[in-house]
Write a protein that holds these residues in place. Structure first.
Motif, PDB file in Angstrom:
ATOM      1  N   THR A   1       0.825  -1.215   0.000  1.00 49.87           N
ATOM      2  CA  THR A   1       0.000   0.000   0.000  1.00 49.87           C
ATOM      3  C   THR A   1       0.856   1.259   0.000  1.00 49.87           C
ATOM      4  O   THR A   1       0.337   2.351  -0.205  1.00 49.87           O
ATOM      5  CB  THR A   1      -0.920   0.022   1.225  1.00 49.87           C
ATOM      6  OG1 THR A   1      -0.125  -0.255   2.371  1.00 49.87           O
ATOM      7  CG2 THR A   1      -2.034  -0.982   1.100  1.00 49.87           C
TER       8      THR A   1
ATOM      9  N   PRO B   1       1.470   3.020  -4.314  1.00 43.02           N
ATOM     10  CA  PRO B   1       0.778   4.024  -5.148  1.00 43.02           C
ATOM     11  C   PRO B   1       0.784   5.407  -4.475  1.00 43.02           C
ATOM     12  O   PRO B   1       0.685   5.498  -3.261  1.00 43.02           O
ATOM     13  CB  PRO B   1      -0.638   3.474  -5.259  1.00 43.02           C
ATOM     14  CG  PRO B   1      -0.811   2.557  -4.131  1.00 43.02           C
ATOM     15  CD  PRO B   1       0.534   2.075  -3.705  1.00 43.02           C
TER      16      PRO B   1
ATOM     17  N   LEU C   1      -1.109   9.137  -4.059  1.00 39.05           N
ATOM     18  CA  LEU C   1      -2.505   9.591  -4.121  1.00 39.05           C
ATOM     19  C   LEU C   1      -2.571  10.991  -4.706  1.00 39.05           C
ATOM     20  O   LEU C   1      -1.762  11.851  -4.396  1.00 39.05           O
ATOM     21  CB  LEU C   1      -3.140   9.596  -2.729  1.00 39.05           C
ATOM     22  CG  LEU C   1      -3.401   8.222  -2.106  1.00 39.05           C
ATOM     23  CD1 LEU C   1      -4.038   8.381  -0.756  1.00 39.05           C
ATOM     24  CD2 LEU C   1      -4.267   7.373  -3.013  1.00 39.05           C
TER      25      LEU C   1
ATOM     26  N   THR D   1      -5.296  14.111  -5.287  1.00 40.08           N
ATOM     27  CA  THR D   1      -6.642  14.614  -4.974  1.00 40.08           C
ATOM     28  C   THR D   1      -7.082  15.546  -6.079  1.00 40.08           C
ATOM     29  O   THR D   1      -6.319  16.383  -6.537  1.00 40.08           O
ATOM     30  CB  THR D   1      -6.635  15.402  -3.655  1.00 40.08           C
ATOM     31  OG1 THR D   1      -5.809  14.711  -2.744  1.00 40.08           O
ATOM     32  CG2 THR D   1      -8.013  15.528  -3.104  1.00 40.08           C
TER      33      THR D   1
END
Lengths: 378, 77
Positions: free
Chosen positions: A368, A371, A373, A375
Motif C-alpha cells: 500500500t 501508489p 494519491l 486529490t
C-alpha cells in the motif's frame, strides 16, 4: 475436444498461461457445449487473477526467505561422489554460493557430451579423443646422459597405439618446444641432442620439464572422461570443460551437449542459455538435498542475474553494484567505502527504493506504500 | 559449428518489427529503458541482424506456464 471449442479456448491466449489452456483442452470432454466452455474459461480466468501476485508485493524478499530457510538444512560438505564413478561434484551450499555469486572458476566444471550416434564404440572413441593428453603420459622413462649431453625418452607402445599415434606424430608435436635440439627417433624412443656446442646440463633438464606439459591430443581443459549410460544411450561425462570446441566436433550432438559452468555457457550459447543453466544447476542441488523450493523463486533470481544483459552474480561487484541508490549499496557490504566514494563524487540519492527508506524511517514503496494519491480539487 | 540457436538451452529469439515494437510498448505501458537487456553480440542473436534499440521477443519453455514470452532490448556492450 471439438475444433470450434478449441478455437474458443485459443481466444484466451493472451489472458491465461499456455499450460492452463492446454490442460483445459485436454481435460474437457468432447460433449461439452460452447456455453459450458465459456463458463469454464471465465471461471478459470477469475481464479487466475486471484492467484496472481499483486502489484507492490515484495517478491524478492519472499524469494530470499524461501531459498534461505531450506538453505540452512543444506549440507556444508562440498564433495559428493556421483554414482559408482569416481567423478566428484560440488553440491550443497558451496555449489549454491558458487552459482549465485557467478564465480569465474567453479570447483568442479563438468560437461555432458551427447553423441549423434551413441554406440558404445563411438562413445569410447570420443572419450579418448577429447581427453587432454600431455606428453608425460606416454613416457615410460626419461634418461639424462651427462657424458653425451643428451636426453633419451622411452615411450609406451601400448598407449601410442591406443591413441593411434606413432613416434613421428610425437616429433611433430614437440618440434616447437624443442628449439635448439635435434631429435632422433629410435624404435619407441626419442633422443634429444643439443645443437652445436654442448652447454649446461641444466638446459636438458629444463627441456625435460617443458616437454612434460606439451599437449599431444584432446581438447584443452578436459582432465577426465567417463563414458556412462544415461537412460537408453551412452554419453560422455567429462571433468573439466571446453564447451566451444566440443560443440564444434562432428560426432557430437551440438543440440544437447551441456556444461555446468554458467560463465562458459554465457560465452558460447548466450544469455538465455546461461539463465537456464543457472536455474537447472540450482534446482539440481535442491533436489539432490531432498528440499522443496518453488522453482519461481529460482527463476526470479536467475532473471535478476541476467537483467543487465551480462551475467552477474549476487555480489557487491555484480548485481548490487548496479543499484542506483548509495544507501542501498552501502547497506549490503563494505558500507564505508561506498559512502566515501559517493561523497567524493557528489552522488545524489533519490530515495526511491526500499532499503534507503527503511534507514531514514520513511514509508517504503511496497504494497500500500507503492501508489501515490492524487486529490482532484473542485 | 551448428549455430547456438539450435541448442536445447537456447529459446527462439525473434526481432520485433517497428510496428510490433510500438504496440508492445504501448500495451505494457513501458519505456524502452525499463526492459531487461541483451548485448548486441550475444551468440543467440547471430544472424538475426538485430541492432541497438531493437526489441527481441524470447519464447521460453517455462516450467510453470508451459511457454512464456520474455522481452529484451538490444544494447551495445
Amino acid at each position: 475436444m471439438k475444433a470450434e471449442n478449441a478455437k474458443l479456448v485459443d481466444t484466451y491466449e493472451n489472458k491465461l498461461p499456455f499450460s492452463v489452456l492446454e490442460e483445459i483442452k485436454n481435460s474437457v470432454p468432447d460433449s461439452a457445449s460452447k456455453e459450458n466452455i465459456k463458463t469454464i474459461l471465465e471461471e478459470t480466468f477469475a481464479l487466475y487473477l486471484q492467484a496472481k501476485i499483486n502489484p507492490g508485493e515484495c517478491v524478492g524478499l519472499v524469494s530470499a526467505e524461501s531459498i534461505g530457510e531450506p538453505g540452512t538444512q543444506m549440507t556444508l560438505n562440498t564433495f559428493h561422489f556421483a554414482g559408482v564413478a569416481e567423478m566428484n561434484v560440488t553440491t550443497g551450499l558451496p555449489r549454491i554460493i558458487e552459482i549465485f555469486d557467478c564465480q569465474k572458476t567453479i570447483k568442479t566444471p563438468m560437461m555432458e557430451v551427447y553423441l549423434k550416434d551413441p554406440k558404445i564404440e563411438n562413445v569410447k572413441a570420443l572419450a579418448l579423443k577429447i581427453k587432454e593428453t600431455k606428453f608425460s603420459e606416454f613416457v615410460t622413462s626419461y634418461s639424462l646422459n651427462i657424458f653425451e649431453q643428451n636426453l633419451k625418452v622411452t615411450l609406451s607402445r601400448e598407449l601410442l597405439d591406443d591413441h593411434g599415434l606413432d613416434v613421428k606424430d610425437m616429433i611433430k608435436a614437440l618440434k616447437l618446444k624443442a628449439k635448439g635440439f635435434t631429435m632422433e627417433s629410435d624404435d619407441g624412443s626419442l633422443t634429444f641432442i643439443h645443437k652445436g656446442k654442448p652447454e649446461d646440463i641444466k638446459d636438458l633438464y629444463n627441456l625435460k620439464e617443458k616437454l612434460k606439459a606439451v599437449k599431444i591430443s584432446g581438447l584443452k581443459g578436459i582432465r577426465q572422461v567417463l563414458p556412462v549410460k544415461r537412460g537408453e544411450e551412452y554419453i560422455v561425462l567429462t571433468s573439466g570443460t571446453n564447451l566451444k570446441e566440443v560443440l564444434e566436433m562432428d560426432e557430437v550432438d551440438a543440440t544437447r551437449t551441456i556444461c555446468n559452468d554458467m560463465n562458459e555457457v554465457y560465452q558460447v550459447l548466450g544469455l538465455e542459455a546461461a539463465r537456464q543453466t543457472v536455474i537447472n544447476e540450482v534446482y539440481k542441488v535442491i533436489e539432490s538435498q531432498g528440499l522443496n523450493i518453488d522453482i519461481r523463486h529460482i527463476m526470479l533470481v536467475a532473471d535478476i542475474m541476467c537483467a543487465s544483459g551480462v551475467l552477474r552474480g549476487i555480489t557487491r561487484y555484480g548485481v548490487v553494484k548496479e543499484k542506483a541508490s548509495v544507501l542501498a549499496r552501502a547497506s549490503f557490504e563494505t558500507p564505508i567505502r561506498h559512502l566515501i566514494n559517493a561523497a567524493l563524487e557528489g552522488e545524489v540519492d533519490a530515495l526511491t527504493s526500499v532499503v534507503e527508506n527503511v534507514m531514514i524511517n520513511q514509508p517504503v514503496p511496497l504494497g500500500t506504500g507503492l501508489p501515490g494519491l492524487i486529490t482532484k480539487l473542485k | 559449428m551448428t549455430s547456438p540457436a539450435k541448442h536445447i538451452l537456447v529459446p527462439s529469439h525473434v526481432k520485433l518489427s517497428d510496428k510490433e515494437k510500438e504496440t508492445f510498448l504501448q500495451s505494457q505501458n513501458l519505456t524502452i529503458k525499463e526492459l531487461p537487456k541483451i548485448l548486441v553480440n550475444d551468440p543467440a542473436l547471430i544472424g538475426s541482424g538485430a541492432k541497438e534499440g531493437d526489441i527481441i521477443r524470447i519464447e521460453r519453455a517455462s516450467a510453470t506456464a508451459g511457454k512464456t514470452f520474455y522481452y529484451r532490448v538490444v544494447i551495445n556492450g
